[in-house]
Design a protein around this motif. Structure first.
Motif, short mmCIF file in Angstrom:
data_model
loop_
_atom_site.label_atom_id
_atom_site.label_comp_id
_atom_site.label_asym_id
_atom_site.label_seq_id
_atom_site.Cartn_x
_atom_site.Cartn_y
_atom_site.Cartn_z
N LEU A 1 -17.82 23.17 4.68
CA LEU A 1 -17.97 21.77 5.08
C LEU A 1 -17.71 21.16 3.74
O LEU A 1 -16.96 20.12 3.56
N LEU A 2 -18.27 21.68 2.66
CA LEU A 2 -18.06 20.81 1.26
C LEU A 2 -16.62 21.13 0.98
O LEU A 2 -16.25 20.11 0.28
N PHE A 3 -15.96 22.30 1.30
CA PHE A 3 -14.65 22.59 0.85
C PHE A 3 -13.83 21.48 1.61
O PHE A 3 -12.79 20.95 0.79
N VAL A 4 -13.98 21.44 2.71
CA VAL A 4 -13.33 20.22 3.51
C VAL A 4 -13.49 18.84 3.03
O VAL A 4 -12.60 18.25 2.97
N VAL A 5 -14.68 18.72 2.78
CA VAL A 5 -15.08 17.35 2.06
C VAL A 5 -14.16 16.98 1.16
O VAL A 5 -13.57 15.98 0.85
N GLY A 6 -14.20 18.00 0.12
CA GLY A 6 -13.42 17.86 -1.12
C GLY A 6 -11.88 17.38 -0.88
O GLY A 6 -11.30 16.90 -1.44
N TYR A 7 -11.60 18.40 -0.04
CA TYR A 7 -10.05 18.36 0.21
C TYR A 7 -9.53 17.15 0.84
O TYR A 7 -8.79 16.46 0.65
N VAL A 8 -10.54 16.67 1.89
CA VAL A 8 -9.99 15.31 2.80
C VAL A 8 -10.36 14.11 1.73
O VAL A 8 -9.56 13.09 1.75
N ALA A 9 -11.25 14.34 0.77
CA ALA A 9 -11.68 13.21 -0.20
C ALA A 9 -10.28 12.90 -0.88
O ALA A 9 -9.80 11.80 -1.22
N VAL A 10 -9.70 13.90 -1.57
CA VAL A 10 -8.29 13.82 -2.33
C VAL A 10 -7.14 13.30 -1.18
O VAL A 10 -6.57 12.26 -1.84
N TRP A 11 -7.22 13.74 -0.10
CA TRP A 11 -6.22 13.10 0.84
C TRP A 11 -6.46 11.63 1.03
O TRP A 11 -5.55 10.97 1.71
N ILE A 12 -7.69 11.48 1.32
CA ILE A 12 -8.11 9.78 1.44
C ILE A 12 -7.52 8.96 0.51
O ILE A 12 -6.92 7.87 0.67
N VAL A 13 -7.79 9.46 -0.80
CA VAL A 13 -7.33 8.48 -1.99
C VAL A 13 -5.65 8.62 -1.64
O VAL A 13 -5.14 7.67 -1.96
N ALA A 14 -5.17 9.74 -1.52
CA ALA A 14 -3.56 9.84 -1.38
C ALA A 14 -3.24 8.91 -0.33
O ALA A 14 -2.22 8.30 -0.41
N GLY A 15 -4.01 9.22 0.91
CA GLY A 15 -3.63 7.91 1.88
C GLY A 15 -3.74 6.63 1.61
O GLY A 15 -2.92 5.82 2.24
N VAL A 16 -4.50 6.05 0.52
CA VAL A 16 -4.53 4.75 0.35
C VAL A 16 -3.02 4.33 -0.05
O VAL A 16 -2.67 3.43 0.15
N VAL A 17 -2.66 5.27 -1.05
CA VAL A 17 -1.34 4.97 -1.76
C VAL A 17 -0.19 5.08 -0.76
O VAL A 17 0.57 4.39 -0.67
N ILE A 18 -0.32 6.13 0.09
CA ILE A 18 0.80 6.62 0.95
C ILE A 18 1.02 5.32 2.13
O ILE A 18 1.98 4.60 2.69
N LEU A 19 -0.23 4.95 2.79
CA LEU A 19 -0.36 3.72 3.65
C LEU A 19 0.24 2.57 3.17
O LEU A 19 0.61 1.73 3.87
N SER A 20 -0.30 2.29 1.97
CA SER A 20 0.11 0.94 1.23
C SER A 20 1.46 0.88 1.23
O SER A 20 1.94 -0.40 1.28
N THR A 21 2.12 2.05 0.71
CA THR A 21 3.62 2.07 0.32
C THR A 21 4.12 1.78 2.07
O THR A 21 5.10 0.90 2.06
N ALA A 22 3.64 2.50 2.97
CA ALA A 22 4.29 2.30 4.34
C ALA A 22 4.18 0.75 4.71
O ALA A 22 4.90 0.03 5.34
N LEU A 23 2.86 0.22 4.59
CA LEU A 23 2.54 -1.22 4.87
C LEU A 23 3.65 -2.25 4.29
O LEU A 23 4.24 -3.08 4.67
N ALA A 24 3.76 -1.78 2.98
CA ALA A 24 4.63 -2.64 2.13
C ALA A 24 6.14 -2.49 2.58
O ALA A 24 6.96 -3.71 2.63
N VAL A 25 6.21 -1.50 2.97
CA VAL A 25 7.77 -1.39 3.65
C VAL A 25 8.03 -2.00 4.92
O VAL A 25 8.85 -2.83 5.04
N ARG A 26 7.01 -2.07 5.69
CA ARG A 26 6.69 -2.77 7.06
C ARG A 26 6.85 -4.22 6.78
O ARG A 26 7.46 -5.21 7.51
N LEU A 27 6.27 -4.74 5.60
CA LEU A 27 6.19 -6.11 5.19
C LEU A 27 7.41 -6.66 4.81
O LEU A 27 7.86 -7.69 5.15
N PHE A 28 8.09 -5.95 3.75
CA PHE A 28 9.27 -6.51 3.13
C PHE A 28 10.53 -6.05 3.92
O PHE A 28 11.65 -6.85 3.77
N TRP A 29 10.88 -4.76 4.54
CA TRP A 29 11.75 -4.28 5.20
C TRP A 29 11.62 -3.89 6.69
O TRP A 29 11.79 -2.55 6.84
N PRO A 30 11.17 -4.72 7.52
CA PRO A 30 10.47 -4.12 8.65
C PRO A 30 11.53 -3.60 9.68
O PRO A 30 11.24 -2.91 10.51
#
Lengths: 497, 254
Positions: free
Chosen positions: B103-132
């Protein structure tokens, strides 16, 4: 034609015809350019190659032409270690090498049935390097004996090359299963189920001892620069030493000894072993032959030595000197190992190996420890086995070798307690296994030692029911700080039902 | 079956079940995680970008939906890659602590991906916003993914993702080591997968098939062993050979 490999010490003299023709064949292969697939160095590179190390040792002069990248990709860096392919790959490697030497022997007018001898260092009075390999001269006194190499330093790194009989054993022959697990329990006689493994992490029983140990002790390290290994100490240079092939002929013989005694010892029948790594989409085993063809083989092709046209003159394990260790504990050694593997305890943090003796404490979990002691007390039909694991061993010097003792009292001399010696470890392959951008991903090697006998003995004297088990590492020669040898974790596992 | 294969299966089966469950949810409710465009967003930047547009986009993609969708995506795409490290954690941990450590391993692993997700989803949302309605971002992202795929830096991440570090057996140190292993494994996983993970997020249509293709690709490239970092094509070699070898074996049986 059937070929019988014979004991190098029993051919009829230091330079018996079989040895002399081997030397001539080796000289002919050494005379060929590296780019030729049937050359000496090409065959060495098939086991392993590190161009920087080869250059440093004088085996790759600046400007020397290498084979095409296609040839390198097909043939080089093939040796299988830390894998259940260890034995079958090396058997094919021996056969192909022998065919190339034999072709050179025949060209020189030698016998068409010339066969590679083996070095059975277990036999009494045969533990010293065979004399023909220790002399810089041919038997007529002329120099440039091709069987001699300067980078062969011996166990004390002083040039006196021999295998200390008290430090090798054949306990692996008592392991009932060919293959095992990588989870802390027995890795089996022949190694763990892997794909193509040019240096896997967990070494199997016969690979750890005597294979690795003999490599490490024969090769040793340069006394003037311990970071420079003897050829035999490092998988990337081992194939360049002519004694390598006699050592591996003995390991191959021991595989046949294991398979025959008792008959319940069987090779794997799993398709991934029988058909080899090609079955899972990985590199296949292939060897350049003297007629220019390529011989492709699978482990399944290697199981029947007789069908391959080969045999040995002796299928006794070793000699009288090592008869006792082979038997192990009566009633235990032949029992199948249980399927359930469980951690009993571990060291807190890494254990650096530097200088002379190093001690570590393995803290034991009370509940699991009690399971072990209860298992011993119950003397069940399938009793627990206990294994000491040296996990994630990293470092830069393959010439490092040390003995491991368990439960040695404070202040006791290790040599006074051979009954507490868990085993001896040579770090054959550790340098490459420690490089992040190589096949191991930098996680190092893991060694598994069966300490069931010691656990039983400690239990009988009430020394097993303790919070921490003391483990002592006694290097054969002091380990320099620069070697950066470190055991990531020392742990104890139980394996039972 | 070999003893080692038997042990592998003990982890691979639950991992497969989690993966299949995640894919089942995605297939049954594809809207659970794909980003929505806003009908009111201007089709070109020249038309101007209003705060209202952003609000409209966020109202159609609330944070809770984005987070759920991202976790579902991770479960579907990344779980198959975790069989080996989870097995390492289980093998090297006291039996009574195994699930806690996993569980701790998965928590650590997912935590990193959540941070990465903020960047990836922000990028995707920006694309939808600017070049829908533009394909240009997808082409650009595919080009970047291709270059990253062939780069030596990607190989460095893949190599480090294969390393299984020692884990302490007792107490807080065991917890810290399991968590740390999850974090470091997550970092190298993000390092090797970020470009491929961005791609499906840019697909307004065909999002699930794009995810499936990327998942197969990620599994395929994970089959390869660590190797020397250099510019080279990677990802399909061993998987292709494996499929050919297994097909040949099936045909021989037939």
């Amino acid at each position: 034609m059937a070929f019988t490999r014979e004991n190098v010490y029993e051919l009829g003299g230091d330079w018996a015809p079989g040895i002399l023709w081997y030397a001539r064949g080796v000289a002919a292969m050494k005379a060929k350019a590296l780019a030729e697939p049937t050359s000496w160095r090409f065959y060495g590179a098939m086991h392993g190659v590190d161009t920087k190390l080869w250059h440093k040792l004088g085996y790759l002069p600046t400007g020397d032409k290498k084979p095409s990248s296609k040839l390198q990709k097909a043939f080089w860096k093939q040796c299988q270690h830390g894998s259940w392919y260890f034995l079958p790959w090396h058997r094919g490697y021996l056969i192909a090498f022998e065919a190339n030497v034999r072709a050179e022997v025949v060209k020189l007018g030698g016998p068409a049935d010339w066969t590679l001898p083996y070095w059975n260092y277990f036999k009494p009075h045969q533990s010293a390097l065979p004399p023909a390999f220790a002399s810089a001269d041919w038997p007529d006194g002329q120099g440039n004996n091709p069987l001699f190499v300067t980078q062969r330093y011996g166990p004390n790194s002083d040039g006196n090359v021999f295998v200390p009989v008290s430090q090798v054993n054949l306990k692996a022959l008592t392991i009932p299963q060919f293959t095992g697990v990588s989870s802390g329990g027995s890795p089996g006689f022949g190694g763990v189920d892997t794909g193509f493994s040019h240096g896997g992490s967990v070494h199997g029983g016969i690979e750890t001892q005597p294979h690795d140990w003999v490599h490490g002790l024969v090769g040793g390290g340069d006394p003037n620069n311990p970071q420079i290994p003897g050829l035999m100490s490092d998988p990337d240079t081992a194939g360049l030493d002519p004694i390598f092939w006699l050592h591996h002929a003995n390991i191959d013989r021991l595989w046949e000894v294991w398979r025959r005694n008792p008959p319940s010892h069987v090779n794997p029948t799993d398709p991934n072993w029988v058909k080899g790594p090609g079955n899972v989409g990985e590199r296949i085993f292939e060897m350049p032959m003297p007629d220019g063809s390529t011989w492709k083989y699978t482990p399944g092709d290697m199981v029947d030595l007789g069908n391959l046209g080969y045999g040995y003159d002796d299928y006794a394990a070793g000699g009288a000197a090592i008869a006792a260790p082979v038997q192990g504990i009566a009633g235990v050694a032949a029992v199948e190992t249980g399927k359930h593997v469980e951690l009993v305890g571990a060291s807190q943090g890494a254990v650096p190996i530097q200088g002379g003796d190093v001690s570590a404490s393995v803290h034991l979990d009370k509940a699991v420890r009690q399971k072990v002691t209860q298992g011993i007390a119950a003397a069940a039909a399938a009793p627990d086995r206990v294994f000491l694991n040296l996990e994630n061993v990293t470092g830069t010097s393959d010439a490092t070798a040390f003995h491991v003792y368990v439960g040695l009292p404070d202040g006791a001399k290790p040599e006074d307690h051979p009954e507490l010696q868990a085993g001896s470890i040579a770090l054959f392959g550790v340098r490459k296994a420690s490089l992040v951008d190589e096949e191991h991903g930098g996680q190092g090697l893991t060694f598994v030692l069966d300490i069931t006998d010691i656990a039983n003995a400690l239990h009988l004297t009430n020394k097993l029911d303790v919070d921490a088990l003391h483990v002592r590492f006694v290097p054969v020669t002091p380990v320099p700080k620069e070697a950066n040898v470190k055991i990531g974790r020392v742990s104890v596992f139980r394996q039972g039902s | 079956m070999t003893p080692a294969a038997r042990e592998r299966r003990q982890v691979e089966v639950p991992v497969l079940l989690v993966t299949l469950a995640a894919w089942a949810v995605l297939i049954v409710r594809p809207g659970a995680m794909s980003l929505s465009n806003s009908c009111c967003i201007p089709s070109t930047l020249q038309e101007g970008l209003s705060t209202m547009s952003l609000h409209m986009l966020m109202s159609r993609n609330p944070l809770s939906t984005l987070a759920t969708g991202w976790l579902l995506m991770l479960a579907a795409m990344m779980t198959p890659l975790l069989a080996a490290p989870i097995r390492h954690v289980m093998d090297r941990t006291l039996a009574r602590r195994r699930w806690r450590s996993v569980l701790l391993f998965v928590v650590g692993y997912v935590a990193v991906w959540i941070v990465a997700g903020v960047v990836i989803l922000s990028t995707a949302l920006a694309v939808r916003l600017f070049w829908p309605h533009s394909l240009l971002p997808i082409v650009a992202a595919a080009t970047v993914a291709l270059m990253w795929q062939c780069s030596p830096w990607k190989q460095r991440c893949l190599n480090r993702g294969h390393a299984h570090t020692p884990i302490a057996a007792f107490g807080g140190a065991a917890d810290v080591d399991a968590l740390r292993f999850g974090l470091t494994h997550g970092v190298w996983c993000v390092g090797s997968c970020w470009a491929l993970m961005l791609l499906p997020e840019l697909f307004a249509v065909g999002h699930i098939p794009a995810m499936a293709v990327v998942t197969v690709w990620l599994i395929a490239e994970k089959l390869d062993r660590p190797s020397t970092p250099r510019w080279q094509w990677r990802g399909t070699g061993k998987a292709t050979r494996l499929v050919i070898a297994q097909t040949r074996m099936l045909l021989q049986r037939g």
